[in-house]
Design a protein around this motif. Structure first.
Motif, PDB file in Angstrom:
ATOM      1  N   PRO A  65       0.802  -1.229   0.000  1.00 49.24           N
ATOM      2  CA  PRO A  65       0.000   0.000   0.000  1.00 49.24           C
ATOM      3  C   PRO A  65       0.833   1.277   0.000  1.00 49.24           C
ATOM      4  CG  PRO A  65      -0.179  -1.138   2.104  1.00 49.24           C
ATOM      5  CD  PRO A  65       0.577  -2.043   1.181  1.00 49.24           C
ATOM      6  N   THR A  66       2.082   1.209   0.442  1.00 52.51           N
ATOM      7  CA  THR A  66       2.908   2.418   0.426  1.00 52.51           C
ATOM      8  C   THR A  66       3.520   2.662  -0.947  1.00 52.51           C
ATOM      9  OG1 THR A  66       4.843   1.188   1.217  1.00 52.51           O
ATOM     10  CG2 THR A  66       3.459   2.247   2.875  1.00 52.51           C
ATOM     11  N   ILE A  67       3.772   1.596  -1.714  1.00 46.29           N
ATOM     12  CA  ILE A  67       4.369   1.731  -3.045  1.00 46.29           C
ATOM     13  C   ILE A  67       3.305   1.875  -4.124  1.00 46.29           C
ATOM     14  CG2 ILE A  67       5.779   0.550  -4.781  1.00 46.29           C
ATOM     15  CD1 ILE A  67       7.284  -0.773  -2.433  1.00 46.29           C
ATOM     16  N   ASP A  68       2.222   1.097  -4.004  1.00 42.69           N
ATOM     17  CA  ASP A  68       1.158   1.093  -5.014  1.00 42.69           C
ATOM     18  C   ASP A  68      -0.199   1.188  -4.322  1.00 42.69           C
ATOM     19  OD1 ASP A  68      -0.457   0.738  -7.224  1.00 42.69           O
ATOM     20  OD2 ASP A  68       0.224  -1.304  -7.670  1.00 42.69           O
ATOM     21  N   PRO A  69      -0.545   2.383  -3.800  1.00 44.90           N
ATOM     22  CA  PRO A  69      -1.796   2.495  -3.044  1.00 44.90           C
ATOM     23  C   PRO A  69      -3.042   2.176  -3.866  1.00 44.90           C
ATOM     24  CG  PRO A  69      -0.741   4.658  -3.295  1.00 44.90           C
ATOM     25  CD  PRO A  69       0.199   3.631  -3.839  1.00 44.90           C
ATOM     26  N   LEU A  70      -3.079   2.597  -5.127  1.00 45.32           N
ATOM     27  CA  LEU A  70      -4.256   2.303  -5.957  1.00 45.32           C
ATOM     28  C   LEU A  70      -4.370   0.802  -6.205  1.00 45.32           C
ATOM     29  CD1 LEU A  70      -6.696   3.111  -7.616  1.00 45.32           C
ATOM     30  CD2 LEU A  70      -5.155   3.519  -9.547  1.00 45.32           C
ATOM     31  N   GLY A  71      -3.259   0.155  -6.541  1.00 44.23           N
ATOM     32  CA  GLY A  71      -3.269  -1.292  -6.745  1.00 44.23           C
ATOM     33  C   GLY A  71      -3.738  -2.025  -5.510  1.00 44.23           C
ATOM     34  N   TYR A  72      -3.273  -1.591  -4.349  1.00 47.35           N
ATOM     35  CA  TYR A  72      -3.681  -2.225  -3.093  1.00 47.35           C
ATOM     36  C   TYR A  72      -5.181  -2.083  -2.866  1.00 47.35           C
ATOM     37  CZ  TYR A  72      -4.221  -3.347   1.789  1.00 47.35           C
ATOM     38  OH  TYR A  72      -4.646  -3.913   2.962  1.00 47.35           O
ATOM     39  N   VAL A  73      -5.703  -0.879  -3.065  1.00 44.08           N
ATOM     40  CA  VAL A  73      -7.133  -0.636  -2.861  1.00 44.08           C
ATOM     41  C   VAL A  73      -7.964  -1.484  -3.821  1.00 44.08           C
ATOM     42  CG1 VAL A  73      -8.969   1.088  -3.102  1.00 44.08           C
ATOM     43  CG2 VAL A  73      -6.880   1.658  -1.878  1.00 44.08           C
ATOM     44  N   LEU A  74      -7.556  -1.553  -5.084  1.00 45.58           N
ATOM     45  CA  LEU A  74      -8.315  -2.324  -6.064  1.00 45.58           C
ATOM     46  C   LEU A  74      -8.299  -3.813  -5.752  1.00 45.58           C
ATOM     47  CD1 LEU A  74      -7.268  -0.459  -9.333  1.00 45.58           C
ATOM     48  CD2 LEU A  74      -9.479  -0.361  -8.148  1.00 45.58           C
ATOM     49  N   VAL A  75      -7.141  -4.348  -5.374  1.00 44.58           N
ATOM     50  CA  VAL A  75      -7.059  -5.766  -5.023  1.00 44.58           C
ATOM     51  C   VAL A  75      -7.887  -6.044  -3.770  1.00 44.58           C
ATOM     52  CG1 VAL A  75      -5.511  -7.566  -4.172  1.00 44.58           C
ATOM     53  CG2 VAL A  75      -4.862  -6.222  -6.166  1.00 44.58           C
ATOM     54  N   ALA A  76      -7.736  -5.205  -2.749  1.00 43.69           N
ATOM     55  CA  ALA A  76      -8.475  -5.414  -1.497  1.00 43.69           C
ATOM     56  C   ALA A  76      -9.983  -5.334  -1.712  1.00 43.69           C
ATOM     57  CB  ALA A  76      -8.032  -4.390  -0.458  1.00 43.69           C
ATOM     58  N   GLU A  77     -10.414  -4.419  -2.572  1.00 49.05           N
ATOM     59  CA  GLU A  77     -11.851  -4.225  -2.796  1.00 49.05           C
ATOM     60  C   GLU A  77     -12.467  -5.271  -3.712  1.00 49.05           C
ATOM     61  OE1 GLU A  77     -14.782  -0.848  -4.724  1.00 49.05           O
ATOM     62  OE2 GLU A  77     -12.884  -0.224  -3.817  1.00 49.05           O
ATOM     63  N   HIS A  78     -11.738  -5.690  -4.739  1.00 48.20           N
ATOM     64  CA  HIS A  78     -12.342  -6.526  -5.776  1.00 48.20           C
ATOM     65  C   HIS A  78     -11.867  -7.972  -5.810  1.00 48.20           C
ATOM     66  CE1 HIS A  78     -14.300  -3.081  -7.541  1.00 48.20           C
ATOM     67  NE2 HIS A  78     -13.147  -2.440  -7.541  1.00 48.20           N
ATOM     68  N   MET A  79     -10.744  -8.292  -5.177  1.00 45.99           N
ATOM     69  CA  MET A  79     -10.195  -9.627  -5.373  1.00 45.99           C
ATOM     70  C   MET A  79      -9.978 -10.422  -4.083  1.00 45.99           C
ATOM     71  SD  MET A  79      -7.521  -8.738  -8.392  1.00 45.99           S
ATOM     72  CE  MET A  79      -7.412 -10.390  -9.037  1.00 45.99           C
ATOM     73  N   MET A  80     -10.187  -9.809  -2.955  1.00 43.16           N
ATOM     74  CA  MET A  80      -9.953 -10.518  -1.688  1.00 43.16           C
ATOM     75  C   MET A  80     -11.268 -10.738  -0.957  1.00 43.16           C
ATOM     76  SD  MET A  80      -6.362  -8.697  -0.471  1.00 43.16           S
ATOM     77  CE  MET A  80      -6.968  -8.404   1.117  1.00 43.16           C
ATOM     78  N   HIS A  81     -11.306 -11.796  -0.207  1.00 42.61           N
ATOM     79  CA  HIS A  81     -12.445 -12.069   0.640  1.00 42.61           C
ATOM     80  C   HIS A  81     -11.909 -12.463   2.006  1.00 42.61           C
ATOM     81  CE1 HIS A  81     -11.253 -16.084  -0.616  1.00 42.61           C
ATOM     82  NE2 HIS A  81     -11.746 -16.474   0.544  1.00 42.61           N
TER      83      HIS A  81
END
Length: 110
Positions: A65-81
């Motif tokens: 999340p510190t290097i790629d905050p957008l990537g982290y948010v998208l993965v956390a929101e759409h790909m993790m359960h």
């Protein structure tokens, strides 16, 4: 397109050695995001495939999340359960024994 580039990279033989065939399918998750399953037939005359070779080219990681905050948010929101594992053994991903997290890649010659 990323799909065509990935298939071209595999067909080139530079990653895993000579390829006899490739079979793939594209599926859409419940949230509408696509993912792909790829099966490759690797010729025995090519490079030896080791777990290190696989781990170098293939990984599944959560973006930092510190290097790629957008990537982290998208993965956390759409790909993790979750939660799953010790926090929730009734989670759908825990229903089958082969879904357990592995710390290393294993290669089996059949």
């Amino acid at each position: 397109m990323k799909l065509e580039q990935l298939l071209d990279d595999l067909r080139s033989g530079l990653i895993f050695g000579p390829i006899s065939a490739i079979l793939y399918s594209i599926e859409f998750q419940k949230r509408g995001l696509p993912h792909m399953h790829i099966l490759t037939w690797i010729e025995k005359s090519g490079k030896e495939i080791t777990s290190e070779t696989i781990d170098f080219w293939i990984s599944a990681e959560i973006p930092d999340p510190t290097i790629d905050p957008l990537g982290y948010v998208l993965v956390a929101e759409h790909m993790m359960h979750g939660p799953c594992g010790d926090k929730n053994w009734n989670c759908p991903c825990m229903k089958r024994a082969y879904n357990k997290l592995q710390s290393t890649t294993a290669v089996y010659d059949s």
